[in-house]
Design a protein around this motif. Structure first.
Motif, mmCIF file in Angstrom:
data_model
loop_
_atom_site.group_PDB
_atom_site.id
_atom_site.type_symbol
_atom_site.label_atom_id
_atom_site.label_comp_id
_atom_site.label_asym_id
_atom_site.label_seq_id
_atom_site.Cartn_x
_atom_site.Cartn_y
_atom_site.Cartn_z
ATOM 1 N N MET A 1 0.847 -1.204 0.000
ATOM 2 C CA MET A 1 0.000 0.000 0.000
ATOM 3 C C MET A 1 0.883 1.255 0.000
ATOM 4 S SD MET A 1 -3.099 0.964 2.556
ATOM 5 C CE MET A 1 -2.156 1.307 4.028
ATOM 6 N N GLU A 2 0.566 2.160 -0.918
ATOM 7 C CA GLU A 2 1.372 3.376 -0.991
ATOM 8 C C GLU A 2 1.114 4.269 0.211
ATOM 9 O OE1 GLU A 2 -0.356 2.423 -3.735
ATOM 10 O OE2 GLU A 2 1.361 1.785 -4.950
ATOM 11 N N GLN A 3 2.186 4.865 0.703
ATOM 12 C CA GLN A 3 2.085 5.805 1.821
ATOM 13 C C GLN A 3 3.008 6.985 1.533
ATOM 14 O OE1 GLN A 3 3.723 2.934 4.616
ATOM 15 N NE2 GLN A 3 1.768 2.875 5.715
ATOM 16 N N TYR A 4 2.754 8.092 2.209
ATOM 17 C CA TYR A 4 3.756 9.151 2.230
ATOM 18 C C TYR A 4 4.512 9.038 3.545
ATOM 19 C CZ TYR A 4 1.646 11.819 -1.655
ATOM 20 O OH TYR A 4 1.170 12.229 -2.876
ATOM 21 N N ALA A 5 5.837 9.083 3.439
ATOM 22 C CA ALA A 5 6.670 9.170 4.637
ATOM 23 C C ALA A 5 7.226 10.586 4.662
ATOM 24 C CB ALA A 5 7.795 8.154 4.557
ATOM 25 N N ILE A 6 7.089 11.239 5.788
ATOM 26 C CA ILE A 6 7.478 12.652 5.874
ATOM 27 C C ILE A 6 8.344 12.857 7.108
ATOM 28 C CG2 ILE A 6 6.619 15.020 6.146
ATOM 29 C CD1 ILE A 6 3.865 13.888 5.105
ATOM 30 N N LYS A 7 9.470 13.506 6.910
ATOM 31 C CA LYS A 7 10.258 13.927 8.071
ATOM 32 C C LYS A 7 10.074 15.440 8.158
ATOM 33 C CE LYS A 7 13.301 13.852 11.384
ATOM 34 N NZ LYS A 7 14.725 13.614 11.271
ATOM 35 N N GLY A 8 9.428 15.863 9.215
ATOM 36 C CA GLY A 8 9.060 17.279 9.322
ATOM 37 C C GLY A 8 10.214 18.159 9.757
ATOM 38 N N GLY A 9 9.956 19.445 9.689
ATOM 39 C CA GLY A 9 10.902 20.404 10.263
ATOM 40 C C GLY A 9 11.571 21.326 9.261
ATOM 41 N N ASN A 10 11.493 21.007 7.965
ATOM 42 C CA ASN A 10 12.134 21.895 6.981
ATOM 43 C C ASN A 10 11.165 22.978 6.525
ATOM 44 O OD1 ASN A 10 14.130 20.011 7.045
ATOM 45 N ND2 ASN A 10 14.216 19.676 4.837
ATOM 46 N N PRO A 11 11.557 24.253 6.620
ATOM 47 C CA PRO A 11 10.687 25.280 6.024
ATOM 48 C C PRO A 11 10.654 25.082 4.515
ATOM 49 C CG PRO A 11 12.547 26.265 7.217
ATOM 50 C CD PRO A 11 12.794 24.791 7.173
ATOM 51 N N LEU A 12 9.510 25.240 3.907
ATOM 52 C CA LEU A 12 9.429 25.135 2.448
ATOM 53 C C LEU A 12 9.899 26.449 1.838
ATOM 54 C CD1 LEU A 12 6.068 23.292 1.716
ATOM 55 C CD2 LEU A 12 8.306 22.347 2.267
ATOM 56 N N VAL A 388 3.752 9.108 8.924
ATOM 57 C CA VAL A 388 3.467 8.178 7.829
ATOM 58 C C VAL A 388 1.973 8.274 7.537
ATOM 59 C CG1 VAL A 388 3.560 5.780 7.058
ATOM 60 C CG2 VAL A 388 5.315 6.663 8.612
ATOM 61 N N ILE A 389 1.651 8.580 6.283
ATOM 62 C CA ILE A 389 0.240 8.773 5.924
ATOM 63 C C ILE A 389 -0.230 7.656 4.991
ATOM 64 C CG2 ILE A 389 -1.458 10.373 4.945
ATOM 65 C CD1 ILE A 389 0.184 12.643 5.791
ATOM 66 N N ASP A 390 -1.279 6.978 5.423
ATOM 67 C CA ASP A 390 -1.915 5.922 4.627
ATOM 68 C C ASP A 390 -3.014 6.512 3.757
ATOM 69 O OD1 ASP A 390 -0.609 3.728 5.570
ATOM 70 O OD2 ASP A 390 -2.052 3.340 7.173
ATOM 71 N N ASP A 391 -3.514 5.674 2.845
ATOM 72 C CA ASP A 391 -4.657 6.053 2.014
ATOM 73 C C ASP A 391 -4.375 7.288 1.157
ATOM 74 O OD1 ASP A 391 -6.267 3.963 2.741
ATOM 75 O OD2 ASP A 391 -7.190 5.039 4.416
ATOM 76 N N ILE A 392 -3.141 7.364 0.641
ATOM 77 C CA ILE A 392 -2.812 8.554 -0.150
ATOM 78 C C ILE A 392 -3.514 8.546 -1.509
ATOM 79 C CG2 ILE A 392 -0.623 8.944 1.026
ATOM 80 C CD1 ILE A 392 0.750 7.801 -1.483
ATOM 81 N N LYS A 393 -4.211 7.438 -1.812
ATOM 82 C CA LYS A 393 -5.003 7.429 -3.059
ATOM 83 C C LYS A 393 -6.001 8.582 -3.062
ATOM 84 C CE LYS A 393 -8.516 4.139 -1.379
ATOM 85 N NZ LYS A 393 -8.032 3.838 -0.019
ATOM 86 N N PHE A 394 -6.467 8.957 -1.890
ATOM 87 C CA PHE A 394 -7.394 10.093 -1.835
ATOM 88 C C PHE A 394 -6.692 11.380 -2.278
ATOM 89 C CE2 PHE A 394 -9.605 7.404 1.409
ATOM 90 C CZ PHE A 394 -10.795 7.280 0.708
ATOM 91 N N VAL A 416 6.247 5.860 -0.417
ATOM 92 C CA VAL A 416 6.850 4.545 -0.165
ATOM 93 C C VAL A 416 5.809 3.459 -0.387
ATOM 94 C CG1 VAL A 416 8.616 5.391 1.448
ATOM 95 C CG2 VAL A 416 6.393 4.670 2.334
ATOM 96 N N ASN A 417 6.325 2.267 -0.731
ATOM 97 C CA ASN A 417 5.469 1.182 -1.173
ATOM 98 C C ASN A 417 5.511 -0.040 -0.284
ATOM 99 O OD1 ASN A 417 3.716 0.430 -3.150
ATOM 100 N ND2 ASN A 417 5.100 1.199 -4.758
ATOM 101 N N SER A 418 6.459 -0.044 0.650
ATOM 102 C CA SER A 418 6.645 -1.241 1.471
ATOM 103 C C SER A 418 7.304 -0.823 2.782
ATOM 104 C CB SER A 418 7.574 -2.222 0.755
ATOM 105 O OG SER A 418 8.837 -1.596 0.571
ATOM 106 N N GLU A 419 7.264 -1.745 3.734
ATOM 107 C CA GLU A 419 7.899 -1.504 5.043
ATOM 108 C C GLU A 419 9.397 -1.251 4.838
ATOM 109 O OE1 GLU A 419 8.088 -0.847 8.952
ATOM 110 O OE2 GLU A 419 6.252 -1.009 7.757
ATOM 111 N N ARG A 420 9.967 -1.975 3.848
ATOM 112 C CA ARG A 420 11.403 -1.834 3.593
ATOM 113 C C ARG A 420 11.735 -0.389 3.145
ATOM 114 N NH1 ARG A 420 14.334 -4.322 -0.722
ATOM 115 N NH2 ARG A 420 16.516 -4.045 -0.169
ATOM 116 N N GLU A 421 10.900 0.099 2.216
ATOM 117 C CA GLU A 421 11.149 1.473 1.734
ATOM 118 C C GLU A 421 10.971 2.485 2.855
ATOM 119 O OE1 GLU A 421 9.718 0.794 -2.876
ATOM 120 O OE2 GLU A 421 8.856 2.453 -1.766
ATOM 121 N N LEU A 427 15.983 5.633 7.929
ATOM 122 C CA LEU A 427 17.446 5.627 8.093
ATOM 123 C C LEU A 427 18.063 6.862 7.441
ATOM 124 C CD1 LEU A 427 18.417 1.907 7.464
ATOM 125 C CD2 LEU A 427 18.787 3.248 9.545
ATOM 126 N N LYS A 428 17.533 7.167 6.237
ATOM 127 C CA LYS A 428 18.095 8.289 5.472
ATOM 128 C C LYS A 428 17.859 9.626 6.167
ATOM 129 C CE LYS A 428 16.330 9.647 1.425
ATOM 130 N NZ LYS A 428 15.747 9.346 0.119
#
Ligand code: EPZ
Length: 430
Positions: A1-12, A388-394, A416-421, A427-428
């Protein structure tokens, strides 16, 4: 299931190009089959909803050619099947636009009852009332809306509520009715005007779009055209609030600043600097955000489609804010998710009372619908830690390359597409 992984804190920081308006595109794509000639449409956003609409057009015999990512050529000449029954049409609320388009052109249409984002009860009584006023027989049978007429004739319609969908749908059918139609208490949203401009470029005679009263003089037929869809007001507003919430400095390009006035006014009120130029708006958030009150209203009021985004910003402002949702009754479902990130928000009926907190913290959450999903992404961009946000299809229903545009502004976000990703992302980003 596709998700967005986000590390917060950077000003855009930086510039972002806004695409074509999804909600204008949906209606314009449907309206393009109202002529036997070919129609060329530019600036079509490449999002799930518009792609589903084009598949629906193909499913009834229309020809859709993609000339490039944002340009399509459509021919409705070979349409003979007037029944939209494919499952995918249930996925988009805007399937009702095919009803107005087919009824206008072929005097008959059968469309699955619309689905779409689950943001509350979404009746279509005003569409039906409008079609009936044009002389159509409309009934609901086995999950379909069936509308047919020997002849459509102009009518006088007073909309009981201000509705974008019914205004556009009835306007489409009326274009090919005999005589004059008057729609009173019409919606005035920029995309109503865009659809009217598109239809006029095909030979329709529509006056007053953008005001409360739209007058349509029926014509016997429409012809081909070339048309460019307006920029997406809500995509633009979403990036403007993303700048505010992350304390950033973002220039949102390829917009019509006039369409963003209510959004710019609220951003200024909560302490951001908003600079407008011809086709861009820059939002600089260098001061702490302050509280305010806001009520969603039809255009030119503050859009309901921006309600979750402003709530996310007010959740991080100083003091207590009140957000009142006056268009849809179930549009605060994301507040539970935001609470998991540390927000202090109490919802009573159609009102959210927000006590600003100093920070959000990352959490695992789900996008309940399109705009709420985008707002939760913004919250994640400001939060401490990983979200980590699920249901990004919306979210992908209405935002093209959302994560890529955010990455280009300096956000740490990945699809991301998997737990591994996901682990790799963690880590990154540390
Ligand atoms: C359009 O929905 C948009 N969708 C929505 O965008 C947007 O939130 C909404 O307009 C308001 O701006 C599309 O354009 C495809 P309405 P629509 O008819 O047309 C009531 C997004 O995130 N009503 O303007 O369905 C209705 O319940 C979305 O992009 C009736 O009572 O909205 C609501 O309270 C989600 N009877 C109000 O009118 C009717 O027959 C406004 O709805 C029709 C509507």
């Amino acid at each position: 299931m596709e998700q967005y992984a986000i590390k917060g804190g950077n000003p855009l920081v930086g510039e972002v190009e806004i695409g074509g308006a999804k909600n204008a595109a949906l209606a314009i794509l449907a309206a393009s089959i109202m002529t036997d000639e070919t129609v060329l449409i530019e600036n079509v956003p490449d999002v799930r909803d518009t792609n589903v609409m084009m598949q629906a057009i193909e499913s009834i015999g229309g020809i859709v050619e993609h000339l490039d990512r944002h340009t399509v050529r459509i021919s409705g000449k070979s349409i003979t099947d007037l029944v939209i029954e494919d499952d995918f049409i249930k996925k988009i609320r805007a399937s009702y636009y095919l009803l107005g388009a087919l009824l206008g052109k072929h005097k008959k249409a059968q469309v699955t009852l619309p689905g779409g984002c689950n943001i509350g009860l979404r009746p279509i009584d005003q569409h039906i009332k409008g079609f009936r006023a044009l002389g159509a027989d409309v009934r609901i049978e086995h999950g379909f809306i069936i509308a047919e007429a020997e002849r459509l004739r102009g009518g006088h319609i007073y909309m009981d509520v201000v509705t974008v969908g019914a205004t556009i749908d009835v306007m489409m059918a009326a274009v090919l009715a005999e005589g004059q139609t008057i729609i009173e208490n019409a919606a005035k949203e920029p995309h109503v005007v865009d659809v009217a401009n598109f239809l006029n470029s095909m030979g329709a005679v529509i006056r007053g779009a953008g005001t409360d009263v739209i007058r349509i003089k029926g014509v016997p037929k429409l012809h081909g055209t070339e048309y460019t869809i307006i920029p997406d007001q809500i995509e633009a507003g979403t990036f403007m609030f993303a700048a505010a919430v992350t304390k950033g400095d973002v220039t949102v390009k390829n917009v019509i600043p006039k369409h963003l006035e209510s959004i710019s006014a609220k951003l200024t009120e909560i302490g951001c600097e908003v600079e407008e130029s011809d086709d861009a708006v820059r939002v600089v958030a260098s001061k702490p955000l302050s509280h305010t009150h806001v009520k969603t209203l039809p255009y030119p009021g503050f859009p309901t489609d921006m309600q979750p985004q402003i709530t996310v910003a007010l959740g991080l402002s100083r003091g207590t804010s009140i957000v009142t949702e006056s268009i849809f009754e179930n549009r605060f479902k994301y507040v539970d998710e935001l609470t998991r990130m540390g927000a202090s928000i109490k919802v009573e009926s159609n009102t959210a009372i927000i006590d600003g907190v100093s920070k959000y913290t990352g959490a695992s959450i789900s996008a309940p619908d399109l705009r709420a999903g985008a707002a939760l992404v913004i919250a994640g961009l400001a939060a401490e830690g990983t979200t980590v946000i699920d249901d990004i299809k919306f979210i992908e229903r209405g935002y093209e390359d959302f994560h890529i545009k955010l990455q280009n502004l300096g956000a740490q976000i990945e699809r991301v597409n998997s737990e591994r990703e996901l682990q790799k992302f963690r880590l990154k980003t540390g």
